[in-house]
Design a protein around this motif. Structure first.
Motif, PDB file in Angstrom:
ATOM      1  N   ASP A 241       0.912   5.374   1.374  1.00  0.00           N
ATOM      2  CA  ASP A 241       0.262   6.368   2.230  1.00  0.00           C
ATOM      3  C   ASP A 241      -0.520   7.361   1.382  1.00  0.00           C
ATOM      4  O   ASP A 241      -0.056   7.789   0.306  1.00  0.00           O
ATOM      5  N   GLU A 242      -1.677   7.768   1.889  1.00  0.00           N
ATOM      6  CA  GLU A 242      -2.506   8.717   1.129  1.00  0.00           C
ATOM      7  C   GLU A 242      -1.818  10.058   0.926  1.00  0.00           C
ATOM      8  O   GLU A 242      -2.005  10.725  -0.086  1.00  0.00           O
ATOM      9  N   ASN A 243      -0.999  10.469   1.925  1.00  0.00           N
ATOM     10  CA  ASN A 243      -0.376  11.792   1.792  1.00  0.00           C
ATOM     11  C   ASN A 243       0.768  11.809   0.792  1.00  0.00           C
ATOM     12  O   ASN A 243       1.301  12.869   0.472  1.00  0.00           O
ATOM     13  N   ALA A 244       1.155  10.643   0.271  1.00  0.00           N
ATOM     14  CA  ALA A 244       2.239  10.607  -0.713  1.00  0.00           C
ATOM     15  C   ALA A 244       1.824  11.287  -2.001  1.00  0.00           C
ATOM     16  O   ALA A 244       2.602  12.024  -2.610  1.00  0.00           O
TER      17      ALA A 244
ATOM     18  N   THR B  74       8.673  10.998   1.480  1.00  0.00           N
ATOM     19  CA  THR B  74       7.552  11.606   2.197  1.00  0.00           C
ATOM     20  C   THR B  74       7.198  10.857   3.475  1.00  0.00           C
ATOM     21  O   THR B  74       6.529  11.409   4.347  1.00  0.00           O
ATOM     22  N   CYS B  75       7.663   9.624   3.595  1.00  0.00           N
ATOM     23  CA  CYS B  75       7.299   8.811   4.761  1.00  0.00           C
ATOM     24  C   CYS B  75       8.280   8.985   5.923  1.00  0.00           C
ATOM     25  O   CYS B  75       7.882   9.210   7.066  1.00  0.00           O
TER      26      CYS B  75
ATOM     27  N   SER C 288       9.582   0.708   6.340  1.00  0.00           N
ATOM     28  CA  SER C 288       8.433  -0.098   6.761  1.00  0.00           C
ATOM     29  C   SER C 288       8.592  -1.520   6.236  1.00  0.00           C
ATOM     30  O   SER C 288       9.090  -1.743   5.132  1.00  0.00           O
TER      31      SER C 288
ATOM     32  N   PRO D  25       6.530   3.343   2.352  1.00  0.00           N
ATOM     33  CA  PRO D  25       5.098   3.513   2.058  1.00  0.00           C
ATOM     34  C   PRO D  25       4.779   4.858   1.421  1.00  0.00           C
ATOM     35  O   PRO D  25       3.646   5.088   1.010  1.00  0.00           O
ATOM     36  N   GLY D  26       5.790   5.744   1.342  1.00  0.00           N
ATOM     37  CA  GLY D  26       5.601   7.032   0.687  1.00  0.00           C
ATOM     38  C   GLY D  26       6.262   7.046  -0.670  1.00  0.00           C
ATOM     39  O   GLY D  26       6.499   6.006  -1.283  1.00  0.00           O
TER      40      GLY D  26
ATOM     41  N   ARG E  16       0.845  -1.194   0.000  1.00  0.00           N
ATOM     42  CA  ARG E  16       0.000   0.000   0.000  1.00  0.00           C
ATOM     43  C   ARG E  16       0.884   1.250   0.000  1.00  0.00           C
ATOM     44  O   ARG E  16       2.051   1.203   0.368  1.00  0.00           O
TER      45      ARG E  16
END
Length: 571
Positions: free
Chosen positions: A388-391, A454-455, A467, A445-446, A386
């Protein structure tokens, strides 16, 4: 806005997390299970590892155990001998042929799961076209006078409201049309039925005929097979197509009613019409002539189904897989973006592409008809995770990391329509890559943007992921690949839950050995001597597996403590 009170939904969720050991630790358990089939005891009172497994596992867990047993023996090329062993025991314990395989025994559950694992492509080939037509036509069908809604008759006739009798007459014709297509599709599918299924039905046919001879039981051999094929396979698939992957969504209320009536009729046909007229639903009577007229076709179909040539009986020993390696196991439109090249992230950086996934390649193109396609060998995929949404400020994102010929890692980001589609694609790709070597243990995840991740905010693009990666998939699906270690672990857990019962059995047999009598029977001492080792050896296997799990737990804990002692960069 009118605010109404929302309904309450009560959920019961159970999370199971397990540790899968290397194959060598499960081999003694698999050997014991295989020995039960290949070297069955001579005496009926003697117990094997399979007998003990059925005794100690609960009714609720029997379906899961049956699925794992079928897959273990499929991997060994011995699934037909397994079913023979279980079915023979079930038939020998049954006195009334009318109740044969009607319980939730390990034999009936194993046959049911065997058909789902091996026969699902066959089921799709037979039923998918007619099921799709029923969903698309959305015809109003009802035979029960208590359920007829006269307001729906406008969909049948725009001229005037139809009477109850006219609605029943129209519904009967629609149902007979659908049923005719279903029966013709089934009885004409002998050559498309998997050889392993045909061989197992042939052996079942012979066993039932041997246990229940005579003219009074002449239908028993047919009902035994049709009970599995029609009542536990075709009829449930017609009733709930989504559960058998025939449709992506459940049917609406009107279509569900049509499917229910069709499933009831198919069940009656599978029962060879023996229960026709005995039920409480007398409103099904208009379909009885069609049902009874189909019985002869079904018997002829079953005769041809079990008429397997001798050379085909060895096919069950061939390597088994739910799909041909090049067959498409999932496809659909997704939005994709490569990690390199663009720094600006917007909805325009994602391109809509049509994806195909097989066990060999992940392929995409502009559309299903587009001739220029890009293919990625599945064996080069080393992470499926998956994002991250903020990526990307976008939901339902996943990343697929691959390794090119030079060993360089490339990442492709994919956006799905919703969380369900995301989970389905994650699970499908992970299943296809379950045997891949050199899978990455960590990932980001970013995304790397603005000269940092970004993560974790690391500025080194090549730094190890922050991660852990995952290999979790949605299990229990018919397309799951064979995984002997996972399947053996489930059997081990079930035996572990019943270890107290197993110990009691050992004590019981030991006491019987001291008196020279089998508990509850007058069996001689040599019978007891062969019964006790099966229980004792199972306990030894459980103890060895338990010790191995403890050793791996201790090792994992030491690694986590060592990792915790190292400084972690702050975001």
């Amino acid at each position: 806005m009118v605010r109404g009170k929302l309904g309450a939904l009560r959920l019961r969720v159970q999370l199971a997390e397990d540790r899968i050991l290397p194959s060598k630790y499960y081999q003694p358990l698999i050997d014991l299970l295989v020995e039960s089939v290949l070297c069955p005891p001579e005496g009926k009172e003697e117990l094997t590892a399979l007998d003990l497994l059925e005794e100690i596992c609960s009714v609720d867990s029997r379906q899961d155990v049956a699925t794992k047993l079928v897959k273990i023996f499929l991997g060994q090329g011995l699934v037909v001998p397994l079913l023979d062993y279980l079915n023979a025991g079930e038939a020998s314990r049954t006195t009334d042929p009318n109740t044969l395989f009607r319980s939730n025994s390990l034999a009936s559950k194993s046959m049911e799961q065997f058909m789902k694992v091996v026969g699902m492509p066959y089921l799709h080939d037979v039923l998918k076209a007619i099921i799709n037509r029923i969903f698309e036509e959305k015809k109003y069908v009802e035979l029960d006078p208590c359920k007829i809604e006269l307001s729906r008759t406008r969909r049948i006739s725009f001229k005037s409201s139809l009477s109850e009798a006219r609605i029943q007459e129209s519904s009967l014709e629609v149902l007979k049309g659908y049923l005719r297509d279903i029966v013709e599709a089934i009885v004409g599918s002998v050559e498309r039925c998997p050889p392993t299924m045909r061989v197992s039905f042939k052996h079942l046919h012979k066993q039932v005929e041997k246990c229940f001879p005579g003219m009074e039981n002449q239908d028993a051999k047919y009902v035994a097979i049709s009970g599995f094929l029609f009542l536990r396979f075709f009829a449930p698939a017609i009733l709930t197509p989504k559960l058998f992957s025939l449709r992506e969504q459940h049917a609406d209320t009107q279509t569900s009613r049509t499917l229910l009536l069709l499933a009831k009729a198919v069940q009656s046909i599978g029962n060879l019409g023996l229960q026709v007229g005995r039920g409480k639903e007398q409103w099904m009577e208009p379909l009885h002539p069609f049902i009874l007229a189909s019985v002869g076709q079904v018997k002829d179909f079953l005769d041809r189904l079990v008429d397997v040539e001798a050379e085909n009986e060895g096919r069950e020993k061939e390597p088994w897989a739910p799909f041909h390696p090049s067959a498409t196991i999932k496809e659909g439109y997704l939005n994709k973006r490569r990690a390199d090249g663009l720094h600006l992230v917007s909805r325009f950086t994602f391109k809509k592409r049509y994806f195909w996934l097989s066990n060999e390649t992940l392929t995409y193109a502009k559309s299903p008809e587009w001739q220029v396609r890009t293919s990625i060998p599945v064996q080069r995929i080393c992470a499926v995770e998956r994002v991250d949404e903020n990526a990307f400020q976008q939901p339902h994102m996943m990343q697929i990391t691959t390794r090119d010929n030079g060993g360089q890692l490339l990442t492709m980001y994919i956006q799905c329509k919703n969380v369900n589609e995301l989970n389905q694609w994650l699970s499908a790709v992970r299943k296809a890559t379950i045997s891949n070597e050199w899978m990455l243990p960590f990932c980001h995840p970013g995304t790397f943007r603005g000269n940092r991740w970004t993560c974790c905010l690391q500025t080194d693009r090549a730094v190890r992921g922050c991660s852990r990666t995952h290999s979790a998939v949605t299990l229990g699906d018919w397309s799951d690949p064979l995984d002997p270690d996972t399947e053996a672990q489930v059997i081990y857990r079930q035996l572990l839950l019943g270890r107290d019962k197993l110990r009691e059995k050992c004590v019981e047999l030991s006491r019987a050995a001291a008196t020279g009598m089998e508990p509850g029977h007058g069996a001689p001492q040599d019978t007891r001597a062969r019964s006790r080792p099966a229980a004792a050896r199972l306990l030894e296997v459980l103890q060895d597996l338990e010790c191995a799990h403890r050793a791996f737990e201790d090792q994992e804990q030491e690694e986590e403590e060592a990792a915790a002692a190292q400084p972690v960069p702050c975001p």
